[in-house]
Design a protein around this motif. Structure first.
Motif, PDB file in Angstrom:
ATOM      1  N   TYR A 156      -0.202  14.945  17.661  1.00 14.63           N
ATOM      2  CA  TYR A 156      -0.577  16.178  18.377  1.00 14.63           C
ATOM      3  C   TYR A 156      -2.053  16.199  18.799  1.00 14.63           C
ATOM      4  CZ  TYR A 156       3.986  17.835  16.804  1.00 14.63           C
ATOM      5  OH  TYR A 156       5.335  17.950  16.582  1.00 14.63           O
ATOM      6  N   VAL A 157      -2.561  15.041  19.194  1.00 16.67           N
ATOM      7  CA  VAL A 157      -3.929  14.941  19.708  1.00 16.67           C
ATOM      8  C   VAL A 157      -3.923  15.193  21.213  1.00 16.67           C
ATOM      9  CG1 VAL A 157      -5.853  13.350  20.128  1.00 16.67           C
ATOM     10  CG2 VAL A 157      -4.704  13.379  17.899  1.00 16.67           C
ATOM     11  N   CYS A 158      -4.900  15.958  21.702  1.00 17.99           N
ATOM     12  CA  CYS A 158      -5.015  16.282  23.120  1.00 17.99           C
ATOM     13  C   CYS A 158      -6.241  15.585  23.696  1.00 17.99           C
ATOM     14  CB  CYS A 158      -5.158  17.796  23.322  1.00 17.99           C
ATOM     15  SG  CYS A 158      -3.918  18.781  22.463  1.00 17.99           S
ATOM     16  N   ILE A 159      -6.037  14.707  24.670  1.00 22.05           N
ATOM     17  CA  ILE A 159      -7.139  13.967  25.290  1.00 22.05           C
ATOM     18  C   ILE A 159      -7.189  14.315  26.769  1.00 22.05           C
ATOM     19  CG2 ILE A 159      -8.100  11.690  25.787  1.00 22.05           C
ATOM     20  CD1 ILE A 159      -6.714  10.658  23.286  1.00 22.05           C
ATOM     21  N   ALA A 160      -8.303  14.892  27.197  1.00 25.19           N
ATOM     22  CA  ALA A 160      -8.431  15.386  28.562  1.00 25.19           C
ATOM     23  C   ALA A 160      -8.836  14.278  29.531  1.00 25.19           C
ATOM     24  CB  ALA A 160      -9.457  16.527  28.602  1.00 25.19           C
ATOM     25  N   SER A 161      -8.762  14.595  30.811  1.00 23.09           N
ATOM     26  CA  SER A 161      -9.139  13.668  31.874  1.00 23.09           C
ATOM     27  C   SER A 161     -10.623  13.318  31.781  1.00 23.09           C
ATOM     28  CB  SER A 161      -8.840  14.302  33.229  1.00 23.09           C
ATOM     29  OG  SER A 161      -9.023  13.389  34.274  1.00 23.09           O
ATOM     30  N   GLY A 162     -10.937  12.071  32.083  1.00 22.60           N
ATOM     31  CA  GLY A 162     -12.329  11.633  32.090  1.00 22.60           C
ATOM     32  C   GLY A 162     -12.888  11.236  30.748  1.00 22.60           C
ATOM     33  N   VAL A 163     -12.119  11.390  29.679  1.00 27.43           N
ATOM     34  CA  VAL A 163     -12.586  10.983  28.348  1.00 27.43           C
ATOM     35  C   VAL A 163     -12.770   9.466  28.320  1.00 27.43           C
ATOM     36  CG1 VAL A 163     -11.888  10.748  25.924  1.00 27.43           C
ATOM     37  CG2 VAL A 163     -11.616  12.934  27.094  1.00 27.43           C
ATOM     38  N   ILE A 164     -13.834   9.018  27.665  1.00 25.16           N
ATOM     39  CA  ILE A 164     -14.092   7.589  27.472  1.00 25.16           C
ATOM     40  C   ILE A 164     -14.155   7.304  25.981  1.00 25.16           C
ATOM     41  CG2 ILE A 164     -15.746   5.715  27.775  1.00 25.16           C
ATOM     42  CD1 ILE A 164     -16.623   7.061  30.380  1.00 25.16           C
ATOM     43  N   ILE A 165     -13.333   6.366  25.545  1.00 27.18           N
ATOM     44  CA  ILE A 165     -13.349   5.913  24.158  1.00 27.18           C
ATOM     45  C   ILE A 165     -13.848   4.468  24.172  1.00 27.18           C
ATOM     46  CG2 ILE A 165     -11.994   5.526  22.065  1.00 27.18           C
ATOM     47  CD1 ILE A 165      -9.963   7.587  23.170  1.00 27.18           C
ATOM     48  N   LEU A 166     -15.101   4.274  23.785  1.00 28.77           N
ATOM     49  CA  LEU A 166     -15.694   2.931  23.793  1.00 28.77           C
ATOM     50  C   LEU A 166     -15.251   2.161  22.550  1.00 28.77           C
ATOM     51  CD1 LEU A 166     -19.383   3.456  24.985  1.00 28.77           C
ATOM     52  CD2 LEU A 166     -17.427   2.632  26.302  1.00 28.77           C
ATOM     53  N   MET A 167     -14.840   0.914  22.776  1.00 27.38           N
ATOM     54  CA  MET A 167     -14.342   0.119  21.661  1.00 27.38           C
ATOM     55  C   MET A 167     -15.173  -1.141  21.440  1.00 27.38           C
ATOM     56  SD  MET A 167     -12.052   1.956  20.269  1.00 27.38           S
ATOM     57  CE  MET A 167     -11.461   0.741  19.116  1.00 27.38           C
ATOM     58  N   GLY A 168     -14.541  -2.236  21.014  1.00 30.15           N
ATOM     59  CA  GLY A 168     -15.278  -3.352  20.451  1.00 30.15           C
ATOM     60  C   GLY A 168     -15.653  -4.496  21.344  1.00 30.15           C
ATOM     61  N   GLY A 169     -15.397  -4.413  22.643  1.00 30.75           N
ATOM     62  CA  GLY A 169     -15.639  -5.563  23.488  1.00 30.75           C
ATOM     63  C   GLY A 169     -17.094  -5.863  23.752  1.00 30.75           C
ATOM     64  N   ASN A 170     -17.987  -4.935  23.459  1.00 31.65           N
ATOM     65  CA  ASN A 170     -19.408  -5.159  23.776  1.00 31.65           C
ATOM     66  C   ASN A 170     -20.295  -4.975  22.545  1.00 31.65           C
ATOM     67  OD1 ASN A 170     -18.984  -2.452  23.566  1.00 31.65           O
ATOM     68  ND2 ASN A 170     -20.307  -1.862  25.262  1.00 31.65           N
TER      69      ASN A 170
END
Length: 220
Positions: A77-91
């Motif tokens: 039940y998580v709500c994620i809106a438009s334009g959200v950025i989740i930065l992960m491990g590639g950098n």
């Protein structure tokens, strides 16, 4: 530019139906509302994350370098809106304590440093254009205000906002939050959640707790 897969701003996509990356774990009924963004969830909202089909074809840092790759874990039940950025491990190859932050190719193997899994716990709401930095945990029931940059963990049932995001207020009293964390309504059977939806859509935590004691606890 990718074709926008959303037909209208009111449309949502359940993450269970669209996530293919094995490094992403998603719970039930969590959704992405991406109409105002021109990216897919896994190729725009989530960024620099190894494990999609193309990156698996290009290289395998787990087998090649022995890296421990950070995961993205999203609850129910998580709500994620438009334009959200989740930065992960590639950098994660830029070291501020080294003379240069430039990631030389021949140093890639030794330069990678995991940040830890990024965790968005159940019933959290991530507002439009917010950015979640690597390794952050957003607690259950938390709200991240639109445009925020979250660089530190967010406590359960807390509203944060700004750059960097800071606590605005708690959503409920400490006693009420304790009850909510005990009940964990988002882990109930869907039938029970629908039965209690009118209470969940109110501010009466005591009524929900009564329902929990009567309908949930006896069957645990």
């Amino acid at each position: 530019m990718k074709q926008n897969r959303f037909e209208h701003w009111s449309e949502i996509k359940y993450l269970k139906d669209i996530v293919t990356n094995p490094m992403i774990t998603v719970g039930e009924y969590s959704y992405y509302s991406g109409y105002y963004d021109d990216h897919d969830f896994e190729d725009g909202c989530v960024r620099y994350m190894w494990g999609d089909e193309k990156s698996r074809q290009l290289f395998n840092p787990i087998e090649d370098y022995g890296w421990h790759i950070d995961k993205l874990i999203i609850g129910n039940y998580v709500c994620i809106a438009s334009g959200v950025i989740i930065l992960m491990g590639g950098n994660h190859n830029h070291h501020s304590d080294w003379i240069t932050v430039y990631p030389f190719v021949d140093q890639i193997e030794t330069s990678y440093a995991p940040k830890g899994d990024t965790i968005i716990e159940s019933d959290a709401w991530i507002g439009m254009n917010a950015m979640i930095m690597p390794g952050v945990t957003i607690g259950e029931g938390a709200i991240v205000a639109a445009g925020s940059v979250v660089a530190k963990d967010v406590a359960p049932y807390t509203i944060v906002g700004g750059n960097p995001a800071k606590v605005i207020k708690k959503r409920f009293t400490d006693a009420e939050i304790e009850k909510l964390m005990e009940m964990r309504w988002f882990d109930w059977e869907r039938e029970k959640i629908e039965q209690a939806s009118h209470i969940l859509s109110s501010s009466s935590i005591n009524r929900l707790y009564e329902f929990y004691q009567k309908e949930i606890l006896p069957h645990v």
